[in-house]
Design a protein around this motif. Sequence first.
Motif, PDB file in Angstrom:
ATOM      1  N   PRO A  14      -3.046  -4.720 -27.517  1.00 47.44           N
ATOM      2  CA  PRO A  14      -4.499  -4.772 -26.809  1.00 47.44           C
ATOM      3  C   PRO A  14      -4.943  -6.268 -26.685  1.00 47.44           C
ATOM      4  O   PRO A  14      -4.700  -7.265 -27.187  1.00 47.44           O
ATOM      5  N   GLY A  15      -5.507  -6.429 -25.450  1.00 47.16           N
ATOM      6  CA  GLY A  15      -5.844  -7.800 -25.047  1.00 47.16           C
ATOM      7  C   GLY A  15      -4.690  -8.520 -24.162  1.00 47.16           C
ATOM      8  O   GLY A  15      -4.902  -9.556 -23.741  1.00 47.16           O
ATOM      9  N   GLY A  16      -3.691  -8.024 -24.171  1.00 44.42           N
ATOM     10  CA  GLY A  16      -2.600  -8.224 -23.365  1.00 44.42           C
ATOM     11  C   GLY A  16      -2.653  -8.070 -21.871  1.00 44.42           C
ATOM     12  O   GLY A  16      -3.687  -7.590 -21.483  1.00 44.42           O
ATOM     13  N   SER A  17      -1.612  -8.715 -21.142  1.00 45.01           N
ATOM     14  CA  SER A  17      -1.713  -8.385 -19.679  1.00 45.01           C
ATOM     15  C   SER A  17      -0.119  -8.133 -19.215  1.00 45.01           C
ATOM     16  O   SER A  17       0.536  -8.335 -19.751  1.00 45.01           O
ATOM     17  N   LEU A  18      -0.283  -7.138 -18.100  1.00 40.46           N
ATOM     18  CA  LEU A  18       0.885  -6.948 -17.359  1.00 40.46           C
ATOM     19  C   LEU A  18       0.807  -6.968 -15.820  1.00 40.46           C
ATOM     20  O   LEU A  18      -0.471  -7.051 -15.413  1.00 40.46           O
ATOM     21  N   ARG A  19       1.696  -7.253 -15.385  1.00 38.19           N
ATOM     22  CA  ARG A  19       1.506  -7.320 -13.607  1.00 38.19           C
ATOM     23  C   ARG A  19       2.482  -5.980 -13.109  1.00 38.19           C
ATOM     24  O   ARG A  19       3.667  -6.128 -13.271  1.00 38.19           O
ATOM     25  N   LEU A  20       2.022  -5.108 -12.723  1.00 37.72           N
ATOM     26  CA  LEU A  20       2.640  -3.819 -11.680  1.00 37.72           C
ATOM     27  C   LEU A  20       3.259  -4.157 -10.485  1.00 37.72           C
ATOM     28  O   LEU A  20       2.179  -4.927  -9.861  1.00 37.72           O
ATOM     29  N   SER A  21       4.244  -3.950 -10.013  1.00 37.71           N
ATOM     30  CA  SER A  21       4.453  -4.154  -8.717  1.00 37.71           C
ATOM     31  C   SER A  21       4.850  -2.624  -8.063  1.00 37.71           C
ATOM     32  O   SER A  21       5.361  -1.958  -8.501  1.00 37.71           O
ATOM     33  N   CYS A  22       4.595  -2.329  -6.894  1.00 37.42           N
ATOM     34  CA  CYS A  22       5.103  -1.362  -5.869  1.00 37.42           C
ATOM     35  C   CYS A  22       5.831  -1.968  -4.699  1.00 37.42           C
ATOM     36  O   CYS A  22       5.168  -2.535  -3.904  1.00 37.42           O
ATOM     37  N   ALA A  23       7.046  -1.424  -4.635  1.00 33.38           N
ATOM     38  CA  ALA A  23       7.756  -1.812  -3.176  1.00 33.38           C
ATOM     39  C   ALA A  23       7.813  -0.763  -2.585  1.00 33.38           C
ATOM     40  O   ALA A  23       7.892   0.420  -2.885  1.00 33.38           O
ATOM     41  N   ALA A  24       7.270  -0.697  -1.110  1.00 30.31           N
ATOM     42  CA  ALA A  24       7.028   0.317  -0.184  1.00 30.31           C
ATOM     43  C   ALA A  24       8.123   0.186   1.028  1.00 30.31           C
ATOM     44  O   ALA A  24       8.527  -1.044   1.288  1.00 30.31           O
ATOM     45  N   SER A  25       8.480   1.013   1.673  1.00 29.57           N
ATOM     46  CA  SER A  25       9.542   1.278   2.692  1.00 29.57           C
ATOM     47  C   SER A  25       9.226   2.389   3.501  1.00 29.57           C
ATOM     48  O   SER A  25       8.618   3.461   2.811  1.00 29.57           O
ATOM     49  N   GLY A  26       9.700   2.358   4.624  1.00 31.91           N
ATOM     50  CA  GLY A  26       9.812   3.670   5.640  1.00 31.91           C
ATOM     51  C   GLY A  26       8.446   3.628   6.262  1.00 31.91           C
ATOM     52  O   GLY A  26       8.426   5.172   6.969  1.00 31.91           O
ATOM     53  N   PHE A  27       7.550   2.957   6.309  1.00 32.52           N
ATOM     54  CA  PHE A  27       6.309   3.113   7.079  1.00 32.52           C
ATOM     55  C   PHE A  27       5.653   1.763   7.315  1.00 32.52           C
ATOM     56  O   PHE A  27       6.229   0.533   6.929  1.00 32.52           O
ATOM     57  N   ILE A  28       4.681   1.729   8.338  1.00 29.59           N
ATOM     58  CA  ILE A  28       4.283   0.397   8.573  1.00 29.59           C
ATOM     59  C   ILE A  28       3.408  -0.022   7.474  1.00 29.59           C
ATOM     60  O   ILE A  28       1.967   0.377   7.753  1.00 29.59           O
ATOM     61  N   PHE A  29       3.698  -0.515   6.771  1.00 31.51           N
ATOM     62  CA  PHE A  29       2.806  -1.085   5.366  1.00 31.51           C
ATOM     63  C   PHE A  29       1.713  -1.697   5.688  1.00 31.51           C
ATOM     64  O   PHE A  29       0.692  -1.412   5.388  1.00 31.51           O
ATOM     65  N   SER A  30       1.476  -2.542   6.663  1.00 28.50           N
ATOM     66  CA  SER A  30       0.349  -3.445   6.862  1.00 28.50           C
ATOM     67  C   SER A  30      -0.538  -2.884   7.440  1.00 28.50           C
ATOM     68  O   SER A  30      -1.916  -3.140   7.488  1.00 28.50           O
ATOM     69  N   SER A  31      -0.215  -1.417   7.973  1.00 27.62           N
ATOM     70  CA  SER A  31      -1.461  -0.799   8.716  1.00 27.62           C
ATOM     71  C   SER A  31      -1.918   0.550   7.582  1.00 27.62           C
ATOM     72  O   SER A  31      -2.869   1.126   8.080  1.00 27.62           O
ATOM     73  N   CYS A  32      -1.776   0.256   6.488  1.00 22.31           N
ATOM     74  CA  CYS A  32      -1.952   1.443   5.514  1.00 22.31           C
ATOM     75  C   CYS A  32      -2.757   0.951   4.395  1.00 22.31           C
ATOM     76  O   CYS A  32      -2.673  -0.226   3.745  1.00 22.31           O
ATOM     77  N   ASP A  33      -3.717   1.870   3.881  1.00 16.81           N
ATOM     78  CA  ASP A  33      -4.228   1.495   2.495  1.00 16.81           C
ATOM     79  C   ASP A  33      -3.356   1.877   1.541  1.00 16.81           C
ATOM     80  O   ASP A  33      -2.575   2.945   1.584  1.00 16.81           O
TER      81      ASP A  33
END
Length: 119
Positions: A14-33
């Motif tokens: 408790p009180g700590g930090s984490l950074r999650l990442s998500c790698a996306a492919s197969g679609f126009i990423f910049s156009s999507c929420d």
Amino acid sequence: QVKLGESGGGFVQPGGSLRLSCAASGFIFSSCDMRWYRQAPGKERELVATITRDLFTNYGDSVKGRFAISRDNAKNMVYLQMNNLKPEDTAVYYCNTLLREGTVYYTYWGQGTQVTVSS
């Protein structure tokens, strides 16, 4: 083929930090929420954070002021920085997007990454 792949989960006190990442492919990423959801044992999946293609962000009430969502369109990545973690943040965290194909919308999920907050 649309793919979403989460990473970065783990065990934190408790009180700590984490950074999650998500790698996306197969679609126009910049156009999507993009969204992060989480699901704790015995509970329904809940929306944690959203980042639009125009970089607007929105957060669930339980994480406001502690979590921050961001994206890197050059790398097709979305991130969730989680600070001041609490035991109630323990859940499987999922990356999500909603794509329109013609007149039909499809929702896509990653496999999830486990976050456990405990002393």
